[in-house]
Design a protein around this motif. Structure first.
Motif, PDB file in Angstrom:
ATOM      1  N   ALA A  74       0.845  -1.199   0.000  1.00 20.36           N
ATOM      2  CA  ALA A  74       0.000   0.000   0.000  1.00 20.36           C
ATOM      3  C   ALA A  74       0.878   1.246   0.000  1.00 20.36           C
ATOM      4  CB  ALA A  74      -0.921   0.000   1.225  1.00 20.36           C
ATOM      5  N   HIS A 112      -3.611   2.973   5.776  1.00 21.41           N
ATOM      6  CA  HIS A 112      -3.814   2.117   4.608  1.00 21.41           C
ATOM      7  C   HIS A 112      -5.116   1.312   4.718  1.00 21.41           C
ATOM      8  CE1 HIS A 112       0.279   3.160   3.685  1.00 21.41           C
ATOM      9  NE2 HIS A 112       0.727   2.590   4.800  1.00 21.41           N
ATOM     10  N   THR A 120      -1.922   3.894  -3.901  1.00 24.28           N
ATOM     11  CA  THR A 120      -1.288   2.607  -4.202  1.00 24.28           C
ATOM     12  C   THR A 120      -1.265   2.306  -5.694  1.00 24.28           C
ATOM     13  OG1 THR A 120      -2.075   1.797  -2.065  1.00 24.28           O
ATOM     14  CG2 THR A 120      -1.311   0.149  -3.650  1.00 24.28           C
ATOM     15  N   ASP A 121      -2.371   2.570  -6.359  1.00 28.30           N
ATOM     16  CA  ASP A 121      -2.479   2.182  -7.767  1.00 28.30           C
ATOM     17  C   ASP A 121      -1.638   3.040  -8.703  1.00 28.30           C
ATOM     18  OD1 ASP A 121      -4.248   0.153  -7.100  1.00 28.30           O
ATOM     19  OD2 ASP A 121      -6.006   1.454  -7.287  1.00 28.30           O
ATOM     20  N   THR A 122      -1.075   4.140  -8.195  1.00 28.96           N
ATOM     21  CA  THR A 122      -0.313   5.043  -9.068  1.00 28.96           C
ATOM     22  C   THR A 122       1.189   4.961  -8.837  1.00 28.96           C
ATOM     23  OG1 THR A 122      -0.488   6.894  -7.514  1.00 28.96           O
ATOM     24  CG2 THR A 122      -2.274   6.646  -9.105  1.00 28.96           C
ATOM     25  N   ASP A 173      -5.006   7.445  -0.314  1.00 27.94           N
ATOM     26  CA  ASP A 173      -4.424   6.244  -0.920  1.00 27.94           C
ATOM     27  C   ASP A 173      -3.959   6.526  -2.345  1.00 27.94           C
ATOM     28  OD1 ASP A 173      -4.036   3.222  -0.928  1.00 27.94           O
ATOM     29  OD2 ASP A 173      -5.264   3.547  -2.731  1.00 27.94           O
ATOM     30  N   ARG A 203      -6.792  -0.823   1.880  1.00 25.40           N
ATOM     31  CA  ARG A 203      -6.054  -1.953   1.307  1.00 25.40           C
ATOM     32  C   ARG A 203      -6.052  -3.141   2.273  1.00 25.40           C
ATOM     33  NH1 ARG A 203      -5.372  -0.938  -4.165  1.00 25.40           N
ATOM     34  NH2 ARG A 203      -5.569   1.349  -4.319  1.00 25.40           N
ATOM     35  N   GLY A 220      -9.834   7.745  -0.663  1.00 26.38           N
ATOM     36  CA  GLY A 220      -9.430   6.556  -1.422  1.00 26.38           C
ATOM     37  C   GLY A 220      -9.858   5.277  -0.708  1.00 26.38           C
ATOM     38  N   ARG A 221      -9.557   4.154  -1.340  1.00 23.73           N
ATOM     39  CA  ARG A 221     -10.030   2.887  -0.782  1.00 23.73           C
ATOM     40  C   ARG A 221      -8.965   2.232   0.097  1.00 23.73           C
ATOM     41  NH1 ARG A 221      -8.840  -2.024  -3.499  1.00 23.73           N
ATOM     42  NH2 ARG A 221      -7.552  -1.818  -5.374  1.00 23.73           N
TER      43      ARG A 221
END
Length: 855
Positions: free
Chosen positions: A300, A441, A386-388, A384, A450, A447-448
């Motif tokens: 995360a 996290h 994490t995805d980037t 969050d 993890r 954001g979502r």
């Protein structure tokens, strides 16, 4: 209403699989029917409107105050945010006495909820006041202080989802997952495999920077300093602005960033020095990012922003902070996802740097920063990202964690964004944290969340591994200890390191670690804590289940030998054999779905437990044609029975045969109750998955002597006479012993017996009534512990049982167990037999061994 004896049932119990508080409640007069108490329910609901529906557990019965107590205790906890929903109130055989049981998530909260429920009912009875809001707030605060924090809690939740057992070892965050040799432990977000060396490196900021630099991870320039002057010199060396922080710190304590003047540095130095040695390093422009590495993977990432408020042109900074702190996600400490913003000296100093004070009114849209650091523990927020995260940024985070040696690591980076490598934007790693906080996290501000807990559990336990060792629970009226010892012997003989508890003590890998009656849940939990245990065998006595529940959440095998009428009936509201069966059934109800219950088919109360087993069932009994056995075998299921002089294990068309002549404790199959014990043990070993060669070897090598199974039909020779020492102490045991003795030739038979004072009068009389038909001489003795009986009372009951004896010719009464033993031995002639029913097992066997050695 009077609330007496309160117990915490910390494992699966008579009432539920949940942890519960149990109380004995006495109601008098109209308290047994609330409807007869004028205006009570309306006053109750006025005081606590959200108590919910009130009804007794059995429809048609009047509602007693005991039922209201249960409802109130559950409702108070539920309103406080505790995940509880179970409650049960049972009438006892005593008029107006109830057993009230309700679920708790934290024991201290459950106990306090009971006290508050009592106060609520008293207030409703007497027309007094009760502040339900204050009571719920108190319980909520107590729950937050008692329960695990969000970081550890997320890991525990992930373990529960995988069926991995856990035990909280302290009131803090030290938790064990799994049992015995499969166990792992964590302290907050730090695992047991992380070394103290790695943790020490992470705490030393300068050493960490040196190691990361050697690994090619970008870090800011800087060095430790010893004074404000030295700090200012260091700032000049690396270039302004700078960061001042403790060399050994955490949670952002004492950290000040973006320092550009000597005055700011002086204040920052004093703040950091409060936590130890101080270091100054180059301030990296950009945002504060926390990257979480678990094992060798980035799990995360979050951007952390310092605590701040946005002006509206009307309210002061203080008012805006108060408004932000109304967010229900904000609390004190780490129990909530966000922390309240504090207007302390550091915040005031940051305001002054912006030309503001707490009572200043910021302009509409003006961003007011209240801290230099962005830690959640000081009121910051997390978004969050994490995805980037760029793969190179993730790789540098993993490099940093592995260079320091941390299995769970919070890597703090400062850069413009995480979309590009650090080197391209002059970013760097500013800190590496052991035991990082996980809440940013799990539940970020934006954001979502993890699955951090799941990632931690995946590093501790491989896929499909639930951290459990085989656990065999053994209960019943008679044969428990022998069966448990034999199962333990079979498991040990197969190469497993075993842990065993029984009424004689605790044994780990063959070594006794505790003595006395250890058949309760505390001893079981201690065995499961031991790292050298590959399999566990627990004798489960009724008393421990009643006092505290089971010491484990579920077992692989549950063995029930039999249910008899002489097993402490009349105590703790267990008054009938059927009540006793329900209690003993607790281990069967908590068999794992892939486990087995081993049940005596010849005992109707035991056989009926099969319907309560979540797993499969193995029935055993001598007679393979017994209807229960025949039906089970016809369905292709597992059974164990006797065919002439052979023990047979059957499943479908498959058979495995073991000659009873090779099983010493059965004396060629002539001792019926020992054959029962062997069948139960063989079925349990089969259920665990032992191979049949190991089972055969174990049966052949198991000796029924005082060393192997003390006080369980230990046969000895004394000057040509047979002496049998046994701990039998109920009517079913007497019948089994008489049947066994009948197979052994003797010129004259004598028996030495005392009686346990905590049995019913009829049970004490029945024991000697049975023995009076089988023995020529009876020696009665009174032991030191009469268990609540008056002097001579037990002896009188034993003599009454002999009044109709058809065989007994002489009866002697003796004070003292050892004197009684010596009296019996002195009378023996070659060819005679004496059954000595010992009370103090270890001492009596030692006394017998001494007398035999002397002879």
């Amino acid at each position: 209403m009077d609330v007496k004896r309160i117990r915490a049932l910390r494992g699966p119990n008579l009432w539920s699989r949940h942890t519960c508080i149990e109380a004995i409640v006495t109601c008098s007069g109209d308290e047994n029917a609330v409807g007869r108490l004028p205006g009570f329910e309306s006053r109750l609901r006025a005081l606590f409107p959200t108590i919910g529906e009130l009804h007794p557990i059995v429809l048609g019965q009047p509602l007693a105050l005991a039922h209201v107590l249960e409802n109130a205790a559950v409702a108070l906890q539920a309103q406080a945010g505790c995940a509880v929903n179970f409650g049960h109130t049972a009438r006892t055989v005593d008029e107006g006495v109830y057993q009230v049981t309700f679920q708790y998530s934290e024991e201290a909260v459950g106990r306090r909820a009971l006290e508050l429920a009592e106060q609520l009912i008293a207030a409703a009875q007497n027309g007094n006041g009760f502040d339900a809001t204050a009571a719920i707030t108190e319980l909520r605060d107590l729950d937050e202080s008692e329960r695990l924090g969000p970081s550890t809690g997320s890991i525990v939740d992930a373990a529960v989802a995988r069926g991995i057992p856990y035990r909280r070892l302290t009131s803090g965050s030290l938790v064990q997952f799994g049992w015995g040799s499969k166990q792992r432990r964590i302290q907050a977000a730090e695992v047991d495999s992380t070394s103290g060396v790695a943790e020490s490196i992470a705490q030393d900021k300068e050493l960490t920077k040196q190691l990361l630099n050697a690994a090619g991870v970008p870090v800011p320039l800087g060095r430790p300093v010893t004074s404000v002057d030295d700090g200012w010199a260091a700032a000049q060396e690396v270039g302004l602005p700078v960061v001042v922080k403790p060399q050994d710190g955490n949670q952002g304590k004492g950290v000040t960033v973006n320092i550009s003047t000597r005055e700011q540095l002086s204040a920052a130095y004093d703040s950091a020095a409060a936590y130890g040695e101080v270091m100054v390093e180059k301030f990296l422009p950009g945002f504060d990012f926390r990257l979480l590495v678990v094992g060798d993977r980035l799990i995360a990432a979050a951007r952390r922003d310092p605590p701040q408020v946005i002006g509206d042109g009307r309210q002061t900074v203080r008012q805006l902070v108060d408004l932000v702190n109304l967010d229900p996600r904000r609390g004190e400490g780490h129990a909530t996802s966000l922390t309240k913003i504090r207007l302390d000296d550091i915040a005031i100093g940051r305001l002054e740097a912006q030309g503001l004070a707490p009572d200043s009114v910021p302009a509409l849209g003006q961003r007011v920063v209240l801290r230099n650091n962005a830690n959640l523990s000081t009121g910051g927020t997390a978004t969050d990202v994490t995805d980037t995260v760029h793969p190179e940024v993730a790789a540098r985070a993993v490099d940093a964690a592995q260079m320091v040696g941390l299995h769970i690591c919070g890597v703090d980076m400062v850069c413009e964004n995480v979309l590009r490598p650090l080197e391209e934007q002059h970013g760097g790693v500013v800190e590496v944290n052991a035991a990082p906080g996980l809440r940013m996290h799990i539940s970020p501000s934006f954001g979502r969340g993890r699955a951090v807990g799941e990632a931690v559990m995946d590093t501790l336990f491989a896929p499909g591994d639930d951290g459990r060792i085989p656990v065999v629970a053994v209960t019943g009226t008679n044969g428990k200890t022998t069966t448990a010892r034999l199962i333990n012997h079979l498991l040990a003989g197969s190469g497993l390191r075993t842990g065993m508890t029984n009424t004689d003590g605790v044994y780990v890998d063959g070594r006794q670690t505790d003595s006395g009656d250890c058949s309760g849940p505390k001893s079981a939990r201690n065995v499961l804590l031991h790292p050298d245990v590959d399999a566990a065998v627990f004798e489960v006595a009724r008393g421990g289940v009643l006092r505290e529940g089971l010491g484990f959440d579920r077992c692989q095998v549950a063995v029930v030998t039999n249910i008899g009428s002489g097993d402490h009936l009349g105590l703790n509201y267990i008054t009938t054999v059927e009540d006793l069966a329900v209690l003993k059934r607790v281990i069967v109800r908590n068999v794992a779905p892939d486990g087995y219950a081993v049940l005596n088919a010849a005992d109707p109360n035991v056989a009926a437990m099969a319907t309560s087993c979540p797993g499969s069932v193995i029935f055993f009994t001598h007679d393979r044609q017994h209807p229960v056995m025949a039906t089970h075998r016809a369905q292709g299921k597992r059974t164990v029975y006797v065919d002439q002089d052979t023990l047979v294990a059957a499943e479908g068309s498959w058979r495995e045969r073991i000659a009873l002549r090779d099983v010493q404790i059965t004396r060629n199959g002539t001792i019926g109750f020992q054959v029962d014990n062997v069948m139960a043990a063989v079925a349990a070993a089969w259920a665990v998955g032992l191979d049949w060669d190991s089972i055969r070897r174990g049966l052949a090598s198991f000796k029924n002597d005082a060393a192997g199974v003390p006080g369980r039909f230990n046969v000895m020779d004394y000057r040509g006479a047979t002496v049998i020492a046994d701990y039998g102490h109920n009517t079913d045991a007497m019948r089994a012993l008489v049947a066994a003795v009948d197979t052994m030739p003797a010129k004259k038979r004598s028996v030495v017996i005392s009686g346990a004072g905590d049995r019913r009068d009829c049970d004490i009389r029945d024991q000697t009534a049975i023995l009076g038909q089988a023995f020529d001489d009876v020696i009665l003795y009174q032991d030191a512990a009469q268990r609540g009986r008056a002097d001579g009372e037990v002896m009188a009951l034993l003599r009454q049982g002999l009044e109709g004896a058809t065989r007994t010719r002489s009866i002697d009464e003796i004070r003292g167990e050892f004197i009684a033993i010596d009296t019996a031995l002195a009378r023996l002639q070659p060819g005679d037999l004496s059954l000595i029913l010992v009370d103090q097992v270890e001492e009596a066997l030692a006394h017998l061994a001494k007398r035999i050695a002397e002879a």
